[in-house]
Design an enzyme around this catalytic site. Structure first.
Site, mmCIF file in Angstrom:
data_model
loop_
_atom_site.group_PDB
_atom_site.id
_atom_site.type_symbol
_atom_site.label_atom_id
_atom_site.label_comp_id
_atom_site.label_asym_id
_atom_site.label_seq_id
_atom_site.Cartn_x
_atom_site.Cartn_y
_atom_site.Cartn_z
ATOM 1 N N LYS A 173 0.854 -1.186 0.000
ATOM 2 C CA LYS A 173 0.000 0.000 0.000
ATOM 3 C C LYS A 173 0.889 1.236 0.000
ATOM 4 O O LYS A 173 1.807 1.350 0.817
ATOM 5 C CB LYS A 173 -0.856 -0.032 1.273
ATOM 6 C CG LYS A 173 -1.585 1.243 1.593
ATOM 7 C CD LYS A 173 -2.531 0.992 2.732
ATOM 8 C CE LYS A 173 -2.930 2.244 3.448
ATOM 9 N NZ LYS A 173 -3.913 1.998 4.483
HETATM 10 C C1 R5P Z 1 -2.009 4.686 7.945
HETATM 11 O O1 R5P Z 1 -0.946 4.268 8.294
HETATM 12 C C2 R5P Z 1 -3.139 3.819 7.910
HETATM 13 O O2 R5P Z 1 -2.758 2.532 7.455
HETATM 14 C C3 R5P Z 1 -4.356 4.267 7.108
HETATM 15 O O3 R5P Z 1 -5.178 3.175 7.021
HETATM 16 C C4 R5P Z 1 -4.026 4.754 5.737
HETATM 17 O O4 R5P Z 1 -3.366 5.948 5.791
HETATM 18 C C5 R5P Z 1 -5.241 4.796 4.781
HETATM 19 O O5 R5P Z 1 -6.162 5.650 5.174
HETATM 20 P P1 R5P Z 1 -6.398 7.063 4.472
HETATM 21 O O6 R5P Z 1 -7.117 6.751 3.191
HETATM 22 O O7 R5P Z 1 -7.239 7.782 5.463
HETATM 23 O O8 R5P Z 1 -5.066 7.684 4.207
#
Ligand code: R5P
Length: 261
Positions: A173
């Site tokens: 990710k």
């Molecule tokens: C951050 O470390 C987390 O894994 C969040 O889940 C990630 O940032 C994704 O969420 P957002 O779309 O709010 O950035």
């Protein structure tokens, strides 16, 4: 690839499109009661029928997600810092592989901090986690955290994603960036994007569209869904972009239209 790993990944990435819309609600692991996620069960419940997968910690899973709802879980197993910490890169592994199996998860997730003070520890944590997960056929998602002083560009994000894949991560990710296709091309495992901070809905839909058009295998979106004025409309619109490849205009109409129903 091991049958168990393939089977779990096929629950997260829908076999008919090969893509996924993960709902990220793990923010509290270092941010506490993030805006929109103050009461996790309230935020999660209406979105559950639309998400292809939920990314969260074991505490929120056990307290805020019904065990009889069939949704693949991606369990965050790294942490140990808070928004008040001087250095967010100093994470360790917080949840054992036995616990992940007990919770019947489809994947486990850990952040790496390439270029940060604790780069080495985070990469060795990843290696250790993958070694343990491989024994039980559990896929590992690597989250490429970006330090405040670092640039979210293709050069840096390619470095992070490729290192994660070389260590054996099953999917990665990261953030969308200019020349994102270079990040995808040089990473031999699927790449999903985080949504990042809340931005206007149309821009968030454009972000999802750009990412999918440039090779992302899906999104793992949190704030741009649960902080929206219409979270259900947003996740439906994002899902239609990811799986049906509709345009941003159509998706925005879908989001707007569902406010009236
Ligand atoms: C951050 O470390 C987390 O894994 C969040 O889940 C990630 O940032 C994704 O969420 P957002 O779309 O709010 O950035």
């Amino acid at each position: 690839m091991d049958w168990g790993v393939k089977n779990r990944l096929a629950r997260i990435f829908k076999p008919d499109t090969g893509k996924t819309v993960m709902l990220a609600v793990d923010h509290g692991y270092f941010l506490g009661p993030t805006s929109g996620l103050e009461v996790p069960s309230k935020t999660i419940k209406p979105l559950l029928p639309y998400a292809n997968s939920l990314m969260l910690t074991r505490g929120v899973l056990r307290t805020s997600v019904p065990a009889d709802f069939d949704i693949p879980i991606v369990l965050r197993v790294s942490g140990g810092t808070s928004i008040l910490s001087k250095d967010l890169s100093n994470e360790g592994i917080t949840t054992s592989i036995r616990e992940a199996i007990r919770l019947n998860v489809c994947a486990i997730a850990l952040s790496i901090f390439v270029g940060s003070e604790h780069e080495r520890e985070s990469l060795l944590n990843l290696a250790e986690l993958i070694n343990q997960a491989e024994e039980f056929g559990i896929p590992v998602l690597t989250v490429t955290a970006v330090g405040r002083e670092m640039t979210r560009d293709a050069k840096y994000l390619s470095l992070c994603c490729r290192i994660a894949a070389e260590m054996g991560a099953h999917f990665v990710k990261t953030y969308y960036c200019e020349d994102f296709e270079k990040v995808v091309e040089t990473c031999p495992v699927p790449v999903v994007i985080a949504g990042g901070k809340k931005i206007p809905e149309k821009n968030a839909l454009q972000l999802a569209h750009n990412a999918i058009s440039h090779g992302a295998a899906g999104v793992d979106m949190g704030r741009n869904i649960f902080q929206s004025d219409n979270p259900v409309g947003m996740i439906q619109a994002v899902k239609a972009i990811v799986h049906k490849r509709i345009s941003v205009e159509e998706a925005y109409k879908m989001y707007e239209g569902s406010k009236k129903t």
